[in-house]
Enzyme design. Structure first.
Site, PDB file in Angstrom:
ATOM      1  N   VAL A 442      -2.554   4.434   9.954  1.00 16.30           N
ATOM      2  CA  VAL A 442      -2.168   3.312   9.035  1.00 16.30           C
ATOM      3  C   VAL A 442      -0.840   3.175   8.889  1.00 16.30           C
ATOM      4  O   VAL A 442      -0.056   3.953   8.973  1.00 16.30           O
ATOM      5  CB  VAL A 442      -2.808   4.007   7.415  1.00 16.30           C
ATOM      6  N   SER A 443      -0.187   1.825   8.784  1.00 15.99           N
ATOM      7  CA  SER A 443       1.168   1.468   9.011  1.00 15.99           C
ATOM      8  C   SER A 443       2.042   2.149   7.919  1.00 15.99           C
ATOM      9  O   SER A 443       3.092   2.909   8.223  1.00 15.99           O
ATOM     10  CB  SER A 443       1.356  -0.036   8.783  1.00 15.99           C
ATOM     11  N   ASP A 444       1.828   2.034   6.602  1.00 19.49           N
ATOM     12  CA  ASP A 444       2.658   2.672   5.480  1.00 19.49           C
ATOM     13  C   ASP A 444       2.451   4.152   5.509  1.00 19.49           C
ATOM     14  O   ASP A 444       3.352   4.827   5.152  1.00 19.49           O
ATOM     15  CB  ASP A 444       2.316   2.162   4.195  1.00 19.49           C
ATOM     16  N   CYS A 445       1.417   4.851   5.873  1.00 25.65           N
ATOM     17  CA  CYS A 445       1.214   6.371   5.772  1.00 25.65           C
ATOM     18  C   CYS A 445       2.123   6.729   6.885  1.00 25.65           C
ATOM     19  O   CYS A 445       2.781   7.926   6.920  1.00 25.65           O
ATOM     20  CB  CYS A 445      -0.327   6.721   6.194  1.00 25.65           C
ATOM     21  N   GLU A 448       5.738   6.429   5.910  1.00 23.41           N
ATOM     22  CA  GLU A 448       5.961   7.449   4.757  1.00 23.41           C
ATOM     23  C   GLU A 448       6.174   9.034   5.416  1.00 23.41           C
ATOM     24  O   GLU A 448       6.685  10.021   4.831  1.00 23.41           O
ATOM     25  CB  GLU A 448       4.864   7.437   3.569  1.00 23.41           C
TER      26      GLU A 448
END
Length: 711
Positions: A442-445, A448
Site C-alpha cells: 500500500v503506497s501510503d502505508c 508512513e
C-alpha cells in the site's frame, strides 16, 4: 429436508445470556490479533491487560491525572493513557468497524459450509449486531451511521437467524417490518443478491451475470480484470466461480422459513428475471449505465449455455481456481480483505472439500478478520510523539522501541511467487495496511512506515533495526507507483481506463472499477521521499526529485475552485486538506508564498464552528459537497489545526481555539472519547479508525507547542 445446523434450530425469542467479558483476551503476534475466551482456570494464569479492558468497554484502571494546563501537557497526558493500549508486540490495536456487510457474509459462509460458530463468538456477534440496529426502525445500514438498507437489513436478519434468534424475537419482528416496508429482499443490490443466492434464499436467475470467462480474455484488453482495482477484482474472482456453477446448499426447513420471512410475496410467485435490476431506493447509490445493462442482457443468454458443452467456461473456472489458490497461498489464507476471504473459503469448500488443507487453513484464519490493528495507527502515533518532542523521554523509550520492533517485523520482505500471473505489484520493502502475512503493498502505508522508522531510528537510545538496504527497498517500491498524472493510488498504479466505471455492477459503491490517484496517498509518498533524501541524499536523487515535482503538481491541479481537496479515505475535505497542505508545505509553499496554500487555509477557516472546532459529516463523501457535522469533532479539529500549522497560517487565534477545544474534550485519565465515524472507502461506505482520536490529537497538541511555545 430437515435443518441440521445447530444454532439455526434455537429459535430464541429473547436475547441470550452473553459471555462474561472479563474472560476475553486479545492475543497478538506479528500484528495479527485474535480474541480468545478463557476457561475459569485459564483466567488465573492469563490476566487481562489494560488494552483488553479498554476494547471490551470494561472499567479502566487508568489513574486520573492532573488537568493539563498547556498543549504539551495535554499531549503527554494523552500519550500516558494511549501507551496503556499498546500491545505486547508493539502496535496499537483497533476495531475494524463501520461497514456492516462483512459479518453477515462470514456467518452465511459458516452456515453453507456446516462450520459451527463457536458459542462464545456466536453470542458476542449477536450482541454486536443487535447493538448496531438502527435506533428508530430496527434495520441495518451499509455502515454503522447509515440509514437502513435492504442489502444489510436482509443479510443481518439472515445472519441473526443462523446465529439462533427466532423469527418472533422482538428485534427481528421490527427488522422484518422495516425490510418489508422497503419492498423485501428482492430489492437488494448485486452483492446482497449474491449472498442470498449462495444460501438458497434467492434464485440465480434474479442476479446479473458474473462470468469467470473475463479472466481468460487477453491481458491487453482494457476490460480484463487484471486492470480493475485490486479489491474489486479479488471479490469478483471467487464470486464468478460460485455464480457460474450456481452453487448453493439444498433447501432445508430453515431456508424455507427464511424464504417466507424476507419477502413480501410468496417465494414461488416471484419473477426472478425481473428482479435483476430491482434495487431499492434506500440502497441505490451508483445506478447502472445503459452500457452495463445491455451487456448483462447478452450475458444472461450466454450463461444459459450448459457447462457440460461450454469448454471456455470450464477453462475459465480452472483459471479462476488457480488464481484463488495463489491469492490464498500468497496471503497465508488471509486474502486482501474480509469479503474475498470468505468467498475464497466457499470456493475451497466446494472445490477441495471440508477435509482439505485449504479449507482448514481458511477456518483457522477466520478469527484474524474479526479484529484488525493496522500498521497505519502505529506509524502515526510514532511520528506524533517524535514531532512533539517526547518520544525520547526515558519513560517513553520502551513504547517507542516496541513500536520500532513492530515496524521492523511488519515490513514485507519478499515479492510473491508468480507476481505477474496473479496481477500483483512488487512488495519487497513495502509496508502493508495490516499485517506482513496479508502482504499487499500500500503506497501510503509504505511511506508512513518509512517515515516512522527514519524518525525513530534517529532517537539516541533507539537501536537501528531496519538497515539501509531495507529503507532503500521501500523507496524502490514507491518509485514504481506514480501514475501518469503525478499522483499515487493505493495498491498499485492505475491500470485501466476510467470508462470502466461505466461497468460498475455494485450499485452501492462508487469509484470501484479502477485505481485512482489520491491527495492523501500522494502526500504520504511525497513526505516519505522527502524524509528519506535527508538521510540518503544521493540515493536515486534525480528520480526522487522528479517524482516529487510531479506529485506537487498533482496536488495543485486537484485543488477545487473553492480551495478544497476531496478526500477518499477519511472524512473528507478536512482530511484531504491535512495532506494536501502538508504536500505544499514540504516544498516551501505556505500561506504567505502560495495561492494554493492560501486558498486551502481560507477554505478550512470558513468551516470552523462556533466552539472553535471543526466537524464534517460523512455525507460529504457521498455528495462531494462539504456537510457540517452538528457537533465539532476532536479528530477533524486536529486535522484542521495540523493543516493550518503546516501551511504557516499567519493568524494564531483560530488554531488556538481548535487546540483549546481538543484540550477541553480530554478526559481526566488522558483519553478522548469516541465521537463520529472517521473513515470512508468507495465514496459511500464509512469505516472506523478509533485510534485517530489519540494519534492526531497528540500530534496537533505537540505541533502547537513546538511552534507557539507552551501557552
Amino acid at each position: 429436508m430437515k435443518e441440521t445446523y445447530r444454532s439455526a434450530l434455537l429459535n430464541l425469542t429473547e436475547n441470550p445470556k452473553y459471555t462474561d467479558l472479563s474472560r476475553w483476551r486479545l492475543r497478538v503476534k506479528e500484528g495479527a490479533q485474535t480474541w480468545h475466551y478463557l476457561t475459569e482456570e485459564e483466567v488465573k494464569t492469563w490476566p487481562q491487560t489494560a488494552a483488553d479492558r479498554y476494547f471490551l468497554g470494561l472499567p479502566s484502571d487508568a489513574p486520573e491525572l492532573p488537568k493539563a494546563k498547556t498543549p504539551i501537557e495535554a499531549a503527554k497526558k494523552g500519550f500516558e493513557f494511549y501507551k496503556r493500549l499498546q500491545t505486547e508486540d508493539g502496535h496499537w490495536a483497533g476495531e475494524y468497524g463501520g461497514p456492516m456487510f462483512m459479518v453477515p457474509g462470514l456467518i452465511i459462509s459458516h452456515y453453507i459450509t456446516g462450520t459451527p460458530v463457536p458459542d462464545h463468538e456466536r453470542l458476542e456477534i449477536i450482541r454486536y449486531l443487535l447493538n448496531r440496529a438502527h435506533p428508530d426502525d430496527g434495520g441495518w445500514g451499509l455502515h454503522i451511521e447509515g440509514h437502513s438498507t435492504v442489502f444489510i437489513t436482509a443479510l443481518t436478519y439472515v445472519a441473526l437467524r443462523i446465529l439462533g434468534l427466532g423469527a418472533d424475537h422482538p428485534a427481528l419482528i421490527k427488522a422484518r417490518g422495516t425490510l418489508h416496508k422497503m419492498g423485501g429482499a428482492t430489492g437488494a443490490p448485486a452483492w446482497g443478491k449474491f449472498w442470498l443466492c449462495a444460501m438458497g434464499l434467492y434464485e440465480w436467475e434474479g442476479m446479473n451475470p458474473v462470468p469467470p470467462e473475463l479472466w481468460v480474455l487477453p491481458n491487453f484488453l482494457p476490460i480484463h480484470p487484471g486492470k480493475w482495482w485490486v479489491h474489486t477484482r479479488m471479490v469478483y474472482l471467487p464470486m464468478g466461480y460460485i455464480y457460474a456453477k450456481k452453487l448453493r446448499p439444498e433447501p432445508t426447513d430453515f431456508i424455507h422459513d427464511l424464504r417466507r420471512e424476507i419477502y413480501v410475496q410468496p417465494y414461488e410467485s416471484i419473477d426472478w428475471n425481473a428482479q435483476r435490476n430491482n434495487i431499492a431506493k434506500e440502497d441505490l447509490y451508483m445506478p447502472h449505465t445503459k452500457l452495463i445493462d445491455f451487456i448483462d442482457e447478452i450475458l444472461v443468454y450466454y450463461m444459459k449455455v450448459p457447462l457440460s458443452v461450454n469448454k471456455l467456461r470450464q477453462y475459465a473456472l480452472d483459471a479462476t481456481v488457480d488464481l484463488i489458490r495463489m491469492e490464498d497461498e500468497n496471503t497465508f489464507f488471509l486474502d486482501i480483505g474480509p469479503v474475498n476471504k470468505v468467498l475464497n473459503w466457499l470456493v475451497c469448500y466446494y472445490h477441495y472439500g471440508k477435509e482439505s488443507r485449504e479449507f482448514k487453513e481458511h477456518v483457522r484464519r477466520n478469527a484474524d478478520f474479526m479484529w484488525l490493528g493496522p500498521l497505519w495507527d502505529t506509524a502515526f502515533v510514532a511520528q506524533a510523539c517524535c514531532e512533539a518532542g517526547f518520544a525520547d523521554e526515558a519513560k517513553n523509550i520502551p513504547a517507542m522501541r516496541k513500536a520500532l520492533e513492530f515496524l521492523d517485523d511488519c515490513q514485507i520482505k519478499r515479492n510473491v511467487p508468480d507476481i505477474d500471473k496473479c496481477y500483483r505489484h512488487v512488495s519487497l520493502g513495502a509496508w502493508p495496511f495490516s499485517t506482513r502475512d496479508q502482504g499487499y503493498t500500500v503506497s501510503d502505508c509504505t511511506a508512513e512506515g518509512l517515515k516512522s522508522v527514519l524518525q525513530l531510528q534517529k532517537l539516541s537510545q533507539m537501536p537501528k533495526l531496519v538497515n539501509d538496504d531495507r529503507l532503500k527497498q521501500a523507496v524502490d517500491v514507491l518509485l514504481t507507483m506514480q501514475n501518469s498524472d503525478g499522483g499515487f493510488a493505493s495498491y498499485e498504479r492505475i491500470r485501466g481506463p476510467q470508462w470502466l466505471e461505466w461497468l460498475n455492477p455494485a450499485e452501492v459503491f462508487g469509484d470501484i472499477m479502477i485505481e485512482y490517484s489520491y491527495p492523501e496517498c500522494t502526500t504520504a509518498v511525497l513526505l516519505g521521499l522527502s524524509s528519506f533524501k535527508k538521510t540518503f541524499p544521493d540515493y536515486r536523487r534525480a528520480e526522487i526529485d522528479e517524482v516529487s515535482r510531479k506529485a506537487v503538481q498533482y496536488i495543485r491541479k486537484k485543488q477545487r475552485p473553492d480551495g478544497s481537496w476531496f478526500g477518499s479515505w477519511a472524512i473528507c475535505f478536512t482530511y484531504a486538506a491535512l495532506f494536501s497542505l502538508d504536500s505544499l508545505a514540504s516544498v516551501g509553499d505556505t500561506y504567505e508564498t502560495c495561492e494554493h496554500s492560501r486558498r486551502g487555509c481560507d477554505f478550512l477557516i470558513s468551516k470552523q464552528q462556533a466552539d472553535g472546532g471543526w466537524g464534517e459529516l460523512y455525507k460529504s463523501c457521498e455528495t462531494g459537497v462539504y456537510c457540517q457535522h452538528p457537533q465539532s469533532q476532536v479528530v477533524q479539529t486536529a486535522w484542521a489545526c495540523l493543516a493550518l500549522m503546516s501551511a504557516k497560517y499567519p493568524h494564531k487565534e483560530p488554531i488556538k481555539r481548535g487546540i483549546e477545544l481538543i484540550m477541553s474534550r480530554q478526559q481526566a485519565n488522558g483519553e478522548w472519547l469516541q465521537e463520529g465515524i472517521e473513515g470512508v472507502f468507495n465514496r459511500n461506505c464509512m469505516i472506523s479508525y478509533p485510534n485517530y482520536k489519540f494519534s492526531f490529537t497528540i500530534w496537533a497538541l505537540g505541533r502547537y507547542a513546538r511552534l507557539y511555545g507552551n501557552e
